[in-house]
Design a protein around this motif. Structure first.
Motif, PDB file in Angstrom:
ATOM      1  N   ALA A  35       0.833  -1.210   0.000  1.00  0.00           N
ATOM      2  CA  ALA A  35       0.000   0.000   0.000  1.00  0.00           C
ATOM      3  C   ALA A  35       0.864   1.256   0.000  1.00  0.00           C
ATOM      4  N   ILE A  36       0.282   2.310  -0.562  1.00  0.00           N
ATOM      5  CA  ILE A  36       0.862   3.655  -0.506  1.00  0.00           C
ATOM      6  C   ILE A  36       0.313   4.295   0.766  1.00  0.00           C
ATOM      7  N   THR A  37       1.188   4.520   1.744  1.00  0.00           N
ATOM      8  CA  THR A  37       0.756   4.938   3.083  1.00  0.00           C
ATOM      9  C   THR A  37       1.412   6.264   3.485  1.00  0.00           C
ATOM     10  N   PRO A  38       1.007   6.837   4.628  1.00  0.00           N
ATOM     11  CA  PRO A  38       1.668   8.060   5.106  1.00  0.00           C
ATOM     12  C   PRO A  38       3.152   7.850   5.397  1.00  0.00           C
ATOM     13  N   ASP A  39       3.542   6.587   5.605  1.00  0.00           N
ATOM     14  CA  ASP A  39       4.939   6.261   5.903  1.00  0.00           C
ATOM     15  C   ASP A  39       5.692   5.774   4.667  1.00  0.00           C
ATOM     16  N   GLY A  40       5.117   5.997   3.488  1.00  0.00           N
ATOM     17  CA  GLY A  40       5.733   5.532   2.245  1.00  0.00           C
ATOM     18  C   GLY A  40       5.101   4.233   1.771  1.00  0.00           C
ATOM     19  N   ILE A  41       5.826   3.519   0.903  1.00  0.00           N
ATOM     20  CA  ILE A  41       5.318   2.253   0.368  1.00  0.00           C
ATOM     21  C   ILE A  41       5.617   1.154   1.394  1.00  0.00           C
ATOM     22  N   ASN A 101       8.821  11.621  -8.255  1.00  0.00           N
ATOM     23  CA  ASN A 101       8.532  12.936  -7.671  1.00  0.00           C
ATOM     24  C   ASN A 101       7.047  13.103  -7.388  1.00  0.00           C
ATOM     25  N   LEU A 102       6.223  12.699  -8.360  1.00  0.00           N
ATOM     26  CA  LEU A 102       4.770  12.833  -8.213  1.00  0.00           C
ATOM     27  C   LEU A 102       4.234  11.887  -7.138  1.00  0.00           C
ATOM     28  N   VAL A 103       4.725  10.654  -7.131  1.00  0.00           N
ATOM     29  CA  VAL A 103       4.287   9.684  -6.111  1.00  0.00           C
ATOM     30  C   VAL A 103       4.688  10.170  -4.718  1.00  0.00           C
ATOM     31  N   ASN A 104       5.915  10.671  -4.593  1.00  0.00           N
ATOM     32  CA  ASN A 104       6.376  11.155  -3.289  1.00  0.00           C
ATOM     33  C   ASN A 104       5.577  12.364  -2.807  1.00  0.00           C
ATOM     34  N   LYS A 105       5.165  13.203  -3.744  1.00  0.00           N
ATOM     35  CA  LYS A 105       4.301  14.338  -3.377  1.00  0.00           C
ATOM     36  C   LYS A 105       2.954  13.804  -2.871  1.00  0.00           C
ATOM     37  N   GLY A 106       2.422  12.792  -3.552  1.00  0.00           N
ATOM     38  CA  GLY A 106       1.178  12.162  -3.102  1.00  0.00           C
ATOM     39  C   GLY A 106       1.316  11.594  -1.702  1.00  0.00           C
ATOM     40  N   ILE A 107       2.436  10.921  -1.453  1.00  0.00           N
ATOM     41  CA  ILE A 107       2.688  10.336  -0.132  1.00  0.00           C
ATOM     42  C   ILE A 107       2.756  11.432   0.938  1.00  0.00           C
ATOM     43  N   SER A 108       3.413  12.561   0.604  1.00  0.00           N
ATOM     44  CA  SER A 108       3.543  13.650   1.598  1.00  0.00           C
ATOM     45  C   SER A 108       2.162  14.226   1.947  1.00  0.00           C
ATOM     46  N   LEU A 109       1.255  14.270   0.973  1.00  0.00           N
ATOM     47  CA  LEU A 109      -0.098  14.775   1.233  1.00  0.00           C
ATOM     48  C   LEU A 109      -0.909  13.774   2.059  1.00  0.00           C
TER      49      LEU A 109
END
Length: 360
Positions: A197-203, A313-321
């Motif tokens: 899963a894509i979570t607040p703590d990353g993948i 970059n886009l995935v990491n931005k999603g994770i940060s949100l």
């Protein structure tokens, strides 16, 4: 057959299509003896209740599936006591679960009974504002993940054009013949969940522990566009036609795709090292670069490098949100925790245990 007494999975995920749910597969209605749909606000002890019940039945020797929340992997969205065919599910947003066959199979358990509503009413403005901000962060996160999907499609297409269909066909036949030595009667059942899963703590992925007791482990290595999902769908479909139960673990980024399959009756799994989980699983390895008909030109390789950097970059931005939403959710929970009478929650736990022990 799998002998794991504790399994960890995700029943839903934060994907490029928004929140995506496989909750109906935690415990199908036809198999279920009892499903409790837990209602109540954040911080009302839903996850804690499930952890306590999981621990109680685990001590008795039952197999427990812990279904984690993709927006807070330390919390649970559900548990399954496998041998008893009983489950508890978080029935609140975004994965709203309501009884399908009330009384006959499922019922509502309201943790909100332990809340001081008057105390919460005094914090109405703050609670509404936090809920709105949490929603905005998730919407933005899903926009960035959706944008990453467009880049991912281009990256995938560049790789796909190099595949040698004859080599892939041979691989499919070899896998099918190696895995399924005999046919069973009838058509095999299927189950669909997430191992990653894509979570607040990353993948976060549980595939390593899920596959740990399988005797035969095939590993597909390759980025987007190398046909991993096609291979997994083909083998899964073949297995079902031959009468085998197949557990499909879906891609947490593009949920229509498959990340892994588990075939417990022959103690075999096919798992992937891919651009999302970035794992390094080992087994009977297949490097899908070996199944191409030509190497990409320097220009195409430059395009892939550009795509991959933009994608992450886009995935990491999603994770940060998603992380921002989680921080706000913790603030929201604090209001509910202050309004909770945990002695009432303890009484609910005792009643639930008595109710579920009837199914032993």
């Amino acid at each position: 057959m799998s002998t794991l007494k504790e399994r960890h999975l995700f029943p839903g995920g934060n994907t490029s299509k928004g929140f995506y749910s496989f909750y109906r597969y935690v415990l199908p209605q036809d198999d279920a003896k009892r499903i409790l749909c837990i209602k109540g606000g954040p911080g009302t002890g839903k996850s804690q209740l499930m952890k306590k019940i999981g621990a109680h039945f685990s001590q008795k020797g039952y197999t427990i599936e812990y279904h984690h929340c993709s927006s807070d992997p330390n919390s649970l969205d559900g548990i399954l006591v496998k041998e008893l065919n009983i489950a508890l599910l978080d029935g609140t947003s975004p994965h709203i679960v309501d009884p399908i066959n009330p009384g006959a199979v499922d019922e509502i358990l309201n943790m909100g009974d332990a809340l001081d509503m008057d105390m919460l009413a005094k914090k109405k403005k703050e609670i509404i504002l936090l809920n709105k901000e949490i929603g905005k962060n998730f919407k933005r996160a899903y926009r960035f993940l959706g944008s990453a999907k467009c880049i991912h499609d281009d990256w995938s297409n560049l790789n796909y054009e190099t595949l040698d269909s004859n080599k892939i066909s041979n691989l499919l036949e070899n896998l099918k013949n190696n895995i399924f030595k005999t046919d069973k009667i009838g058509y095999g059942n299927e189950r669909h969940l997430f191992a990653t899963a894509i979570t607040p703590d990353g993948i976060i992925t549980y595939a390593d522990s899920l596959s740990s007791d399988f005797k035969k482990k095939y590993v597909l290595n390759g980025g987007p566009g190398f046909g991993k999902t096609d291979i997994l769908k083909f083998i899964g479909s073949c297995g079902q036609k031959k009468g085998y139960f197949i557990e499909y673990m879906h891609d947490p980024f593009v949920p229509e795709r498959i990340e892994h399959i588990f075939i417990p009756e022959v103690s075999t799994c096919i798992i992937t090292n891919n651009e999302i989980n970035q794992a390094n699983y080992t087994g009977i390895d297949y490097n899908l670069l070996d199944y191409t008909k030509f190497n990409l030109s320097t220009n195409k390789l430059d395009d892939i490098k550009y795509n991959s950097e933009l994608f992450y970059n886009l995935v990491n931005k999603g994770i940060s949100l998603i992380h921002n939403a989680h921080v706000l959710h913790d603030e929201l929970e604090a209001y509910y925790i202050k309004a909770m009478d945990f002695s009432v929650a303890d009484d609910i736990y005792d009643k639930v245990i008595k109710k579920l022990e009837k199914y032993e």
